[in-house]
Design an enzyme around this catalytic site. Structure first.
Site, mmCIF file in Angstrom:
data_model
loop_
_atom_site.group_PDB
_atom_site.id
_atom_site.type_symbol
_atom_site.label_atom_id
_atom_site.label_comp_id
_atom_site.label_asym_id
_atom_site.label_seq_id
_atom_site.Cartn_x
_atom_site.Cartn_y
_atom_site.Cartn_z
ATOM 1 N N GLU A 90 0.822 -1.211 0.000
ATOM 2 C CA GLU A 90 0.000 0.000 0.000
ATOM 3 C C GLU A 90 0.857 1.262 0.000
ATOM 4 O O GLU A 90 1.952 1.278 0.540
ATOM 5 C CB GLU A 90 -0.877 0.037 1.253
ATOM 6 C CG GLU A 90 -1.790 -1.147 1.421
ATOM 7 C CD GLU A 90 -2.334 -1.248 2.839
ATOM 8 O OE1 GLU A 90 -2.741 -0.209 3.390
ATOM 9 O OE2 GLU A 90 -2.329 -2.357 3.389
ATOM 10 N N CYS A 331 -2.276 1.090 8.706
ATOM 11 C CA CYS A 331 -1.269 0.573 7.793
ATOM 12 C C CYS A 331 -1.371 -0.949 7.704
ATOM 13 O O CYS A 331 -1.326 -1.645 8.707
ATOM 14 C CB CYS A 331 0.121 0.973 8.294
ATOM 15 S SG CYS A 331 1.443 0.381 7.267
#
Length: 347
Positions: A90, A331
């Protein structure tokens, strides 16, 4: 076939010499690559014989954009990238008045085991190469048609656990032949791998070093960060002081506030006492709640009280502004949820 994005100018120049090509061609090739040219055949000032050699030996390998989630509140975009081996990582694009900032990943997963982080739940799968770290910026820049001016190495992975590739990335991303992003616009976040902090300091770069501290005592830190069993807070602070002395750069200490774990007024006072006199700044982070963990974020009042105590003790402090709260995911969560969705579908 080698990814040419893994090469520094010096390495590509050496390759040219070893393959009986003019050294100056290396800089020309770099110029094309970082101007977003993705095929060697489109490099118009290259002789056909060199283009043939490049196509035989190299590729310009970029990940695919698997998904993009865009905030309707502030334009923050979360990118899910897929590499050729199927692994996912990501990156997050944040838009500010002063420019575009990107938070990038340095590993697929992470082995540090911090209790509040989703990216470490499945452990470290592999390191990202230098080119794979760079590619996140290149793909996002191409997607938005705008320049990225600030880089934060704070996505999935521990940057100092992928030290060589990350150092090479810092070289290329800040070089004139590369992305030419000033080192003062780059932040590297680490949970505190002490020997690597000393190595980084000796490079005397102008980047900002951010330390994921999250507690004032070793006892408390061990509860949420396994790395604390290897390196004490005193060892980390000594390494930080060495970094400040070598670079003259202020350290940022990140402190995720977890309800009833590390957010009391006593915690704030102890943290202020610990950091007093250091060239530092504390960034308070309302913890991201993830379903695999029981941690809850502190109330706004508690966060503000914590900040006020630090400020009154002479510590520079800010509370991290939440970006993209309507697409909020800690995250590593985006990657994990996507994988689970694909497994459910049987893909």
């Amino acid at each position: 076939m080698k990814n040419i994005l893994d090469y520094t100018l010096e390495e590509l120049t050496l390759w040219m010499k070893e393959n009986n090509e003019s050294s100056f061609r290396a800089k020309q090739i770099m110029s094309w690559i970082y101007k977003d040219v993705r095929n060697f055949s489109d490099m118009r000032n290259m002789p056909k014989s060199l283009i043939a050699k490049l196509e035989e030996n190299f590729e310009i390998a970029l990940p695919e954009i698997e998904e993009i989630y865009k905030s309707e509140l502030d334009g923050t975009e979360k990118f899910l990238f897929k590499f050729s081996d199927g692994n996912l990582i990501e990156s997050v694009l944040m838009r500010y008045k002063h420019g575009n900032s990107i938070c990038i990943s340095t590993q697929v997963g992470c082995r540090m085991g911090c209790k509040f982080c989703a990216s470490t739940i499945d452990g470290r799968i592999r390191n990202l190469t230098t080119g794979e770290i760079l590619a996140q910026i290149l793909v996002v820049q191409n997607h938005i048609g705008e320049r990225i001016s600030n880089v934060v190495l704070m996505g999935s992975g521990e940057p100092l656990d992928n030290y060589e590739n990350v150092m090479k990335f810092l070289d290329i991303v800040s070089a004139e032949y590369g992305l030419n992003i000033g080192q003062r616009h780059i932040t590297l976040s680490t949970c505190g791998i002490v020997p690597k902090i000393y190595e980084l300091a000796d490079k005397e770069l102008s980047i900002t070093l951010a330390i994921s501290l999250h507690a004032f005592s070793d006892e408390k830190r061990k509860e949420i960060m396994p790395i604390a069993n290897k390196y004490s807070i005193d060892e980390i602070l000594n390494a930080c002081k060495y970094f400040v002395n070598k670079t003259k750069r202020r350290i940022t200490f990140e402190y995720s506030l977890v309800k009833d774990v590390n957010d009391s007024k006593e915690d704030a006072r102890a943290l202020g006492k610990l950091l007093k006199g250091m060239l530092c700044h504390v960034n308070l982070i309302p913890v991201n709640e993830i379903k695999e963990r029981t941690f809850k974020r502190s109330s706004k009042e508690t966060i503000q009280d914590f900040a006020n105590i630090l400020s009154n003790l002479g510590i520079e402090v800010t509370v991290r502004r939440e970006m993209g709260s309507d697409i909020n995911a800690a995250c590593g969560q985006l990657r994990r949820s996507y994988i689970k969705t694909q497994e459910t579908r049987g893909e």
